[in-house]
Design an enzyme around this catalytic site. Structure first.
Site, PDB file in Angstrom:
ATOM      1  N   LYS A 100       0.835  -1.208   0.000  1.00  0.00           N
ATOM      2  CA  LYS A 100       0.000   0.000   0.000  1.00  0.00           C
ATOM      3  C   LYS A 100       0.865   1.250   0.000  1.00  0.00           C
ATOM      4  O   LYS A 100       0.645   2.158  -0.797  1.00  0.00           O
ATOM      5  CB  LYS A 100      -0.915   0.042   1.243  1.00  0.00           C
ATOM      6  CG  LYS A 100      -1.878  -1.115   1.374  1.00  0.00           C
ATOM      7  CD  LYS A 100      -2.845  -0.904   2.532  1.00  0.00           C
ATOM      8  CE  LYS A 100      -2.196  -0.842   3.899  1.00  0.00           C
ATOM      9  NZ  LYS A 100      -1.592  -2.118   4.337  1.00  0.00           N
TER      10      LYS A 100
ATOM     11  N   ARG B 255      -9.139   1.455   9.071  1.00  0.00           N
ATOM     12  CA  ARG B 255      -8.759   0.099   9.452  1.00  0.00           C
ATOM     13  C   ARG B 255      -9.832  -0.588  10.270  1.00  0.00           C
ATOM     14  O   ARG B 255      -9.666  -1.754  10.615  1.00  0.00           O
ATOM     15  CB  ARG B 255      -7.492   0.154  10.281  1.00  0.00           C
ATOM     16  CG  ARG B 255      -6.190  -0.222   9.544  1.00  0.00           C
ATOM     17  CD  ARG B 255      -5.073  -0.078  10.552  1.00  0.00           C
ATOM     18  NE  ARG B 255      -3.864  -0.782  10.278  1.00  0.00           N
ATOM     19  CZ  ARG B 255      -2.789  -0.251   9.684  1.00  0.00           C
ATOM     20  NH1 ARG B 255      -2.835   0.956   9.200  1.00  0.00           N
ATOM     21  NH2 ARG B 255      -1.696  -0.956   9.569  1.00  0.00           N
TER      22      ARG B 255
ATOM     23  N   ARG C  44      11.505  -6.558   5.560  1.00  0.00           N
ATOM     24  CA  ARG C  44      11.439  -5.103   5.737  1.00  0.00           C
ATOM     25  C   ARG C  44      12.153  -4.678   7.020  1.00  0.00           C
ATOM     26  O   ARG C  44      12.828  -3.657   7.059  1.00  0.00           O
ATOM     27  CB  ARG C  44       9.966  -4.675   5.761  1.00  0.00           C
ATOM     28  CG  ARG C  44       9.737  -3.203   5.775  1.00  0.00           C
ATOM     29  CD  ARG C  44       8.292  -2.865   5.486  1.00  0.00           C
ATOM     30  NE  ARG C  44       7.404  -3.153   6.611  1.00  0.00           N
ATOM     31  CZ  ARG C  44       6.106  -2.864   6.623  1.00  0.00           C
ATOM     32  NH1 ARG C  44       5.539  -2.333   5.570  1.00  0.00           N
ATOM     33  NH2 ARG C  44       5.369  -3.136   7.673  1.00  0.00           N
TER      34      ARG C  44
ATOM     35  N   ARG D  96      11.173  -3.418   9.943  1.00  0.00           N
ATOM     36  CA  ARG D  96      10.808  -2.239  10.716  1.00  0.00           C
ATOM     37  C   ARG D  96      10.703  -2.631  12.195  1.00  0.00           C
ATOM     38  O   ARG D  96      10.623  -3.827  12.497  1.00  0.00           O
ATOM     39  CB  ARG D  96       9.448  -1.745  10.189  1.00  0.00           C
ATOM     40  CG  ARG D  96       9.235  -0.277  10.277  1.00  0.00           C
ATOM     41  CD  ARG D  96       7.990   0.131   9.508  1.00  0.00           C
ATOM     42  NE  ARG D  96       6.765  -0.359  10.122  1.00  0.00           N
ATOM     43  CZ  ARG D  96       5.573  -0.290   9.544  1.00  0.00           C
ATOM     44  NH1 ARG D  96       5.457   0.224   8.341  1.00  0.00           N
ATOM     45  NH2 ARG D  96       4.508  -0.744  10.159  1.00  0.00           N
TER      46      ARG D  96
ATOM     47  N   ARG E 171      -0.452  -8.533  14.035  1.00  0.00           N
ATOM     48  CA  ARG E 171      -0.981  -7.558  13.075  1.00  0.00           C
ATOM     49  C   ARG E 171      -1.843  -8.238  12.021  1.00  0.00           C
ATOM     50  O   ARG E 171      -2.857  -7.681  11.576  1.00  0.00           O
ATOM     51  CB  ARG E 171       0.151  -6.753  12.438  1.00  0.00           C
ATOM     52  CG  ARG E 171       0.554  -5.611  13.361  1.00  0.00           C
ATOM     53  CD  ARG E 171       1.866  -4.973  13.024  1.00  0.00           C
ATOM     54  NE  ARG E 171       1.998  -4.569  11.656  1.00  0.00           N
ATOM     55  CZ  ARG E 171       3.169  -4.503  11.034  1.00  0.00           C
ATOM     56  NH1 ARG E 171       4.275  -4.838  11.659  1.00  0.00           N
ATOM     57  NH2 ARG E 171       3.216  -4.121   9.794  1.00  0.00           N
TER      58      ARG E 171
HETATM   59  P1  AMP Z   1       1.194   0.914   9.141  1.00  0.00           P
HETATM   60  O1  AMP Z   1       2.403   1.735   8.862  1.00  0.00           O
HETATM   61  O2  AMP Z   1      -0.001   1.330   8.340  1.00  0.00           O
HETATM   62  O3  AMP Z   1       1.472  -0.567   9.061  1.00  0.00           O
HETATM   63  O4  AMP Z   1       0.799   1.187  10.668  1.00  0.00           O
HETATM   64  C1  AMP Z   1       1.677   0.854  11.720  1.00  0.00           C
HETATM   65  C2  AMP Z   1       0.898   0.798  13.039  1.00  0.00           C
HETATM   66  O5  AMP Z   1       0.312   2.073  13.323  1.00  0.00           O
HETATM   67  C3  AMP Z   1      -0.262  -0.185  13.063  1.00  0.00           C
HETATM   68  O6  AMP Z   1       0.143  -1.493  13.382  1.00  0.00           O
HETATM   69  C4  AMP Z   1      -1.141   0.434  14.152  1.00  0.00           C
HETATM   70  O7  AMP Z   1      -0.639   0.166  15.439  1.00  0.00           O
HETATM   71  C5  AMP Z   1      -0.976   1.918  13.891  1.00  0.00           C
HETATM   72  N1  AMP Z   1      -1.984   2.438  12.923  1.00  0.00           N
HETATM   73  C6  AMP Z   1      -1.749   2.919  11.673  1.00  0.00           C
HETATM   74  N2  AMP Z   1      -2.892   3.290  11.080  1.00  0.00           N
HETATM   75  C7  AMP Z   1      -3.885   3.007  11.961  1.00  0.00           C
HETATM   76  C8  AMP Z   1      -5.305   3.133  11.923  1.00  0.00           C
HETATM   77  N3  AMP Z   1      -5.951   3.609  10.843  1.00  0.00           N
HETATM   78  N4  AMP Z   1      -6.008   2.750  13.027  1.00  0.00           N
HETATM   79  C9  AMP Z   1      -5.381   2.269  14.119  1.00  0.00           C
HETATM   80  N5  AMP Z   1      -4.062   2.108  14.209  1.00  0.00           N
HETATM   81  C10 AMP Z   1      -3.300   2.479  13.152  1.00  0.00           C
END
Ligand code: AMP
Length: 187
Positions: A14, A90, A129, A131, A142
């Site tokens: 994404k 989400r 990755r 991270r 996740r």
């Molecule tokens: P991402 O970079 O999109 O994988 O997000 C990393 C982490 O940030 C996720 O595992 C969540 O803990 C938090 N996070 C990101 N976007 C959201 C969202 N829309 N709602 C809730 N938590 C989020």
């Protein structure tokens, strides 16, 4: 003007695709993950709160995330150029809030791009990755959270006639082309 949401499991690409599209068409890229990681780095109150969830692979509470998005969508670049949402919504509650916000702004979604990638490939990609929140236990959580809380959005947007499913496995360039086609862009 482009107004899209990227949906899909962690590691589906994404972010990669959202950045490519945002740069090419000069549309604001809004990644809640990026916003939260910046807050963690700065050590703000939001960052401290978010970190406790992110470290476990849990979702940050809806009201916090919705507040962030509400503020970001109210900015003038969004009004002028639209948005590419990456990692939001989400949950169903987030999706419903987004609907209300976009109705208020009179900016209906063009499409929801669902990047589909199988679990085996996801785990492989996330481990590569590396991270901070890409350890094996956190990845597993996740994925579980994705399945329970985020995957229902596939039906939600499908029933609104907005969903476009794209195979997330393949060359980055080819996937970008498919996304552009589905959005009626010339590439
Ligand atoms: P991402 O970079 O999109 O994988 O997000 C990393 C982490 O940030 C996720 O595992 C969540 O803990 C938090 N996070 C990101 N976007 C959201 C969202 N829309 N709602 C809730 N938590 C989020």
């Amino acid at each position: 003007m482009i107004k899209v949401v990227f949906l899909g499991p962690p590691g589906a690409g994404k972010g990669t695709q959202a950045v490519r599209l945002a740069e090419k068409y000069e549309v604001p890229h809004i990644s809640t993950g990026d916003i939260l990681r910046a807050a963690v780095k700065e050590g703000t109150e939001l960052g401290k709160l978010a970190k406790s969830y992110m470290d476990k692979g849990e979702l940050v509470p809806d009201d916090v995330i919705i507040g962030i998005i509400r503020e970001r969508l109210s900015q003038t670049d969004v009004k002028e150029k639209g948005f590419i949402l990456d990692g939001f919504p989400r949950t169903l509650a987030q999706a419903e809030s987004l609907d209300a916000m976009l109705e208020e702004l009179n900016m209906p979604l063009d499409k929801v791009i669902y990047l589909n990638v199988n679990d085996e490939e996801i785990v492989k990609r996330l481990l590569a990755r590396g991270r901070a929140d890409d350890t094996e236990d956190v990845i597993r959580n996740r994925l579980e959270v994705y399945r329970k809380q985020t995957a229902p959005l596939i039906d939600y947007y499908s029933s609104k006639g907005l969903l476009v499913e794209i195979n997330g496995i393949g060359e980055i360039e080819e996937i970008t082309k498919k996304i552009e086609e589905s959005l009626g862009l010339n590439g």
